[in-house]
Write an enzyme that holds these catalytic residues in place. Structure first.
Site, PDB file in Angstrom:
ATOM      1  N   LYS A  71       0.802  -1.227   0.000  1.00  0.00           N
ATOM      2  CA  LYS A  71       0.000   0.000   0.000  1.00  0.00           C
ATOM      3  C   LYS A  71       0.836   1.279   0.000  1.00  0.00           C
ATOM      4  CE  LYS A  71      -4.438  -1.411   1.969  1.00  0.00           C
ATOM      5  NZ  LYS A  71      -5.502  -1.079   2.923  1.00  0.00           N
ATOM      6  N   ASP A 107     -10.787   3.462   1.641  1.00  0.00           N
ATOM      7  CA  ASP A 107     -11.062   2.940   2.992  1.00  0.00           C
ATOM      8  C   ASP A 107     -11.910   3.887   3.827  1.00  0.00           C
ATOM      9  OD1 ASP A 107      -9.758   0.512   2.706  1.00  0.00           O
ATOM     10  OD2 ASP A 107      -7.834   1.286   3.398  1.00  0.00           O
TER      11      ASP A 107
END
Ligand code: ATR
Length: 277
Positions: A71, A107
């Site tokens: 990420k 997210d």
């Protein structure tokens, strides 16, 4: 088998990938909406990241989700970043267009949208939120809560320095606390959110005394195995409303799917059941 030129390919990259639920979620939506495409797990070891991405671009892939451990590395490789990815410092969704990578982070959307779906009268404006943990998930959740107008975020983390570092991004709104203070900081909270891995199957129990929590405070957990964590069970038993982490996983996938396949999918019971099977 030859594929038609309008066939859309997407996937998830990570290492290892055996626990990723993303192929199940996106394949479900491809079938539900009758789309001409595929979503596959692509295991890429950290040493091969650049080559792996080059291969996806050459293969005409529309984009991919990014999971552990890529990420942050992908963040540095993107040609453009959206506001959320920049603020959170991590990318979980990449769109490939003309060989260029645009990085997104869904997210925060997933976390907020899940709460909105589960609690119809939810209000974030001026809310006081206690966030347990200060890792990647906490960064996304703190950003999401503040985007929605939350008034104050109190971050308690085992390693205080990590809470200090996260709080420093939002002076006057976010405050760091020692982990041992986690019981005492609950009395003003409108939201309590566990972003640590505590309470996950096979991990330690999250030891927290919820008795100071207001009865109308909402408790949510990002852990989704089990779907009702001991924290959520404890909160529900004393009358607090609770939101499971499973929905965050599903809702964060929706805008990514839309970017590649052009349809914003919904989250239905059949999909939830499939994930819990
Ligand atoms: P993610 O990206 O999913 O948030 P992470 O970055 O590894 O994962 O963060 C995990 C969080 O859980 C961290 O806040 C971590 O605390 P530290 O900053 O002290 O590492 C927290 N955590 C993990 N195990 C814990 C434990 N046994 N007790 C308390 N906190 C724990």
């Amino acid at each position: 088998m030859t594929r038609s030129p309008d066939f859309i390919r997407a996937g998830v990259i990570g290492h290892p990938l055996r626990h990723s639920k993303s192929p199940l979620i996106h394949s479900h939506w491809i079938a539900q909406y009758g789309l001409n495409g595929s979503y596959e797990a692509v295991d890429i070891a950290p040493d091969n990241l650049q080559d792996g991405i080059t291969r996806l671009i050459e293969d005409g892939c529309a984009g991919f989700n990014v999971t552990i451990p890529h990420k942050q590395s992908i963040f540095a490789m993107c040609d453009t970043l959206d506001d959320a990815a920049r603020a959170i410092g991590a990318v979980n969704t990449v769109v490939i267009k003309d060989g260029k990578l645009s990085g997104h982070n869904t997210d925060a959307f997933g976390f907020i949208e899940n709460l909105r779906q589960e609690i119809s009268d939810i209000r974030f404006e001026e809310a006081t939120c206690v966030v347990l943990g200060a890792g990647g998930a906490a960064r996304a959740i703190v950003y999401g809560l503040l985007q929605q107008g939350a008034g104050k975020i109190i971050i308690a983390n085992r390693t205080k320095q990590n809470a200090d570092d996260l709080a420093a991004h939002y002076p006057e709104k976010a405050f760091a606390e020692d982990w041992k203070a986690r019981h005492d900081i609950l009395s003003d909270a409108d939201f309590l959110i566990n972003t640590t891995s505590l309470g996950m199957e096979g991990k330690d129990f999250l030891d927290i005394d919820l008795t100071r929590l207001k009865r109308d405070a909402i408790v949510s957990d990002i852990v989704y195995v089990p779907s009702v964590t001991p924290l959520l069970a404890q909160a529900a038993a004393q009358g607090n409303r609770t939101v499971s982490g499973l929905g965050m996983l599903l809702h964060q996938a929706r805008p990514a799917f839309e970017k590649w396949f052009g349809v914003l999918p919904d989250v239905n019971d059949a999909l939830k059941e499939k994930l819990q099977a």
